[in-house]
Design a protein around this motif. Structure first.
Motif, PDB file in Angstrom:
ATOM      1  N   THR A 273      -0.518   4.307  -1.113  1.00 35.74           N
ATOM      2  CA  THR A 273      -1.384   5.554  -1.216  1.00 35.74           C
ATOM      3  C   THR A 273      -0.940   6.834  -0.691  1.00 35.74           C
ATOM      4  O   THR A 273      -1.379   7.851  -0.979  1.00 35.74           O
ATOM      5  CB  THR A 273      -2.870   5.356  -0.809  1.00 35.74           C
ATOM      6  OG1 THR A 273      -2.880   4.859   0.474  1.00 35.74           O
ATOM      7  CG2 THR A 273      -3.378   4.077  -1.790  1.00 35.74           C
TER       8      THR A 273
ATOM      9  N   LYS B   7      -4.660  10.092   4.731  1.00 38.14           N
ATOM     10  CA  LYS B   7      -3.250   9.793   5.415  1.00 38.14           C
ATOM     11  C   LYS B   7      -2.714  11.126   5.886  1.00 38.14           C
ATOM     12  O   LYS B   7      -2.111  10.932   6.703  1.00 38.14           O
ATOM     13  CB  LYS B   7      -2.564   8.863   4.357  1.00 38.14           C
ATOM     14  CG  LYS B   7      -2.908   7.521   4.173  1.00 38.14           C
ATOM     15  CD  LYS B   7      -1.956   6.746   3.237  1.00 38.14           C
ATOM     16  CE  LYS B   7      -2.250   5.101   3.720  1.00 38.14           C
ATOM     17  NZ  LYS B   7      -3.688   4.908   3.210  1.00 38.14           N
TER      18      LYS B   7
ATOM     19  N   ASP C 161       1.092  -1.171   0.196  1.00 36.49           N
ATOM     20  CA  ASP C 161      -0.047  -0.155  -0.011  1.00 36.49           C
ATOM     21  C   ASP C 161       0.866   1.403   0.098  1.00 36.49           C
ATOM     22  O   ASP C 161       1.471   1.573   1.004  1.00 36.49           O
ATOM     23  CB  ASP C 161      -0.884  -0.012   1.286  1.00 36.49           C
ATOM     24  CG  ASP C 161      -1.879   1.246   1.199  1.00 36.49           C
ATOM     25  OD1 ASP C 161      -1.913   2.026   0.190  1.00 36.49           O
ATOM     26  OD2 ASP C 161      -2.408   1.453   2.235  1.00 36.49           O
TER      27      ASP C 161
ATOM     28  N   THR D 222     -16.705   9.797  -2.464  1.00 34.35           N
ATOM     29  CA  THR D 222     -15.916   8.666  -2.195  1.00 34.35           C
ATOM     30  C   THR D 222     -16.189   7.868  -0.863  1.00 34.35           C
ATOM     31  O   THR D 222     -16.725   8.570  -0.083  1.00 34.35           O
ATOM     32  CB  THR D 222     -14.440   9.208  -2.121  1.00 34.35           C
ATOM     33  OG1 THR D 222     -13.984   9.837  -0.974  1.00 34.35           O
ATOM     34  CG2 THR D 222     -14.100  10.116  -3.587  1.00 34.35           C
TER      35      THR D 222
ATOM     36  N   TYR E  91     -14.337   7.814   1.422  1.00 34.93           N
ATOM     37  CA  TYR E  91     -13.381   8.172   2.405  1.00 34.93           C
ATOM     38  C   TYR E  91     -14.146   9.546   3.425  1.00 34.93           C
ATOM     39  O   TYR E  91     -13.334   9.989   4.226  1.00 34.93           O
ATOM     40  CB  TYR E  91     -12.061   8.838   2.154  1.00 34.93           C
ATOM     41  CG  TYR E  91     -11.480   7.683   1.359  1.00 34.93           C
ATOM     42  CD1 TYR E  91     -10.434   6.969   2.020  1.00 34.93           C
ATOM     43  CD2 TYR E  91     -11.497   7.496   0.128  1.00 34.93           C
ATOM     44  CE1 TYR E  91      -9.885   5.704   1.523  1.00 34.93           C
ATOM     45  CE2 TYR E  91     -10.982   6.201  -0.610  1.00 34.93           C
ATOM     46  CZ  TYR E  91      -9.990   5.491   0.304  1.00 34.93           C
ATOM     47  OH  TYR E  91      -9.362   4.237  -0.391  1.00 34.93           O
TER      48      TYR E  91
ATOM     49  N   SER F  86      -7.876   9.020  -0.457  1.00 33.27           N
ATOM     50  CA  SER F  86      -7.139   8.264   0.276  1.00 33.27           C
ATOM     51  C   SER F  86      -5.750   9.037   0.994  1.00 33.27           C
ATOM     52  O   SER F  86      -5.584   8.566   2.080  1.00 33.27           O
ATOM     53  CB  SER F  86      -6.892   7.107  -0.270  1.00 33.27           C
ATOM     54  OG  SER F  86      -5.850   6.250   0.546  1.00 33.27           O
TER      55      SER F  86
ATOM     56  N   ASP G  66     -10.893   8.484  -5.706  1.00 35.28           N
ATOM     57  CA  ASP G  66     -10.604   7.655  -4.574  1.00 35.28           C
ATOM     58  C   ASP G  66      -9.175   7.615  -4.083  1.00 35.28           C
ATOM     59  O   ASP G  66      -8.863   7.770  -2.910  1.00 35.28           O
ATOM     60  CB  ASP G  66     -11.005   6.144  -4.935  1.00 35.28           C
ATOM     61  CG  ASP G  66     -12.327   6.066  -5.004  1.00 35.28           C
ATOM     62  OD1 ASP G  66     -13.333   7.098  -4.755  1.00 35.28           O
ATOM     63  OD2 ASP G  66     -12.877   5.049  -5.514  1.00 35.28           O
ATOM     64  N   ARG G  67      -8.390   7.821  -5.064  1.00 36.07           N
ATOM     65  CA  ARG G  67      -6.959   7.823  -4.759  1.00 36.07           C
ATOM     66  C   ARG G  67      -6.409   9.135  -4.053  1.00 36.07           C
ATOM     67  O   ARG G  67      -5.794   9.064  -2.948  1.00 36.07           O
ATOM     68  CB  ARG G  67      -6.001   7.584  -6.017  1.00 36.07           C
ATOM     69  CG  ARG G  67      -4.636   8.452  -6.123  1.00 36.07           C
ATOM     70  CD  ARG G  67      -3.511   7.440  -5.516  1.00 36.07           C
ATOM     71  NE  ARG G  67      -2.322   7.995  -5.841  1.00 36.07           N
ATOM     72  CZ  ARG G  67      -1.507   8.856  -4.985  1.00 36.07           C
ATOM     73  NH1 ARG G  67      -1.851   9.008  -3.951  1.00 36.07           N
ATOM     74  NH2 ARG G  67      -0.303   9.037  -5.362  1.00 36.07           N
TER      75      ARG G  67
END
Length: 253
Positions: free
Chosen positions: A135, A182, A133, A210, A212, A178, A174-175
């Motif tokens: 991202t 973070k 992962d 999304t 998130y 995300s 979405d990317r």
């Protein structure tokens, strides 16, 4: 099992580097006609030999820059570079083409390819292969790809590439969402509550479609609570209650 996969990935990577660094003699004599060179390039493209296709097209472009194939050579070069993961070369050709041919009938394709190239540059093959992962990596290329696809949809909504561009934009949302989560979570770790709240709000406002958003609202509730901004905290909780009534923060009230 994991050792084997990693070893295989490294071996594959080494082979890829060797293949890219090799430059076999393509047999150019300098006397080939434009027709012959273009035919050779197309054959290479159709058989998946994109490295040879690019070299042949570069020869054609160098020797016949104003020939009958000049525009098609550039379009094919863009695709050949893309298939080789040659981001810098692909973007340079794309931007040059857009500047010199703003009314070309295939301009929608070129903008679409710009999005694909930037999206490709944002991906890391080995990370995907090893299920790592990442991202949290710099999203600059993802942001550029999103802009490219958005430009395509706004300027050429009826383009045959528009439906795919729209799907890719959702993936990129979405990317980016995300990544923002973070970043906000990092701000929480260092007690940068104001920055965390702002980042959470940005996710809610910019990436509302999304998965998130729920996490962003949780971050906002926590951050506003730490900042003593109870009105904003209650507002975030009300939004949470409306959209995510089963969230633990709502049931704790």
């Amino acid at each position: 099992m994991h050792i084997f996969v990693k070893g295989a990935a490294i071996a594959f990577f080494s082979l890829a580097i060797t293949a890219c660094s090799s430059n076999p003699d393509d047999g150019f004599t300098g006397k080939e006609s434009a027709d012959v060179l273009y035919s050779d390039a197309r054959t290479a493209m159709e058989t998946g030999n994109f490295a040879k296709a690019a070299r042949t097209l570069e020869q054609l472009d160098s020797r016949f820059p104003f020939g009958a194939y000049k525009d098609q050579v550039q379009l094919d070069l863009i695709y050949a570079y893309y298939k080789q993961d040659s981001t810098a070369d692909a973007l340079a050709n794309i931007d040059k083409f857009l500047k010199l041919n703003p009314t070309h009938p295939d301009i929608d394709y070129v903008i679409y390819m710009r999005g694909l190239v930037n999206m490709q540059a944002d991906s890391y093959f080995l990370h995907d292969l090893l299920n790592i992962d990442r991202t949290d990596r710099d999203p600059q290329n993802a942001q550029e790809a999103f802009k490219d696809f958005n430009r395509l949809l706004k300027s050429y909504p009826n383009s045959k590439y528009a439906p795919d561009a729209q799907k890719r934009m959702q993936f990129l949302k979405d990317r980016l969402a995300s990544y923002s989560v973070k970043v906000a979570e990092y701000y929480i770790k260092i007690d940068a509550w104001s920055a965390a709240a702002v980042r959470g709000q940005t996710i809610v406002e910019t990436f509302s479609d999304t998965p998130y958003v729920e996490r962003a609202l949780e971050i906002m509730v926590q951050a506003y609570g730490e900042l003593g901004q109870n009105t904003l905290k209650q507002h975030a909780l009300e939004v949470m209650k409306t959209n995510f009534p089963n969230n633990a923060l709502v049931s704790q009230r």
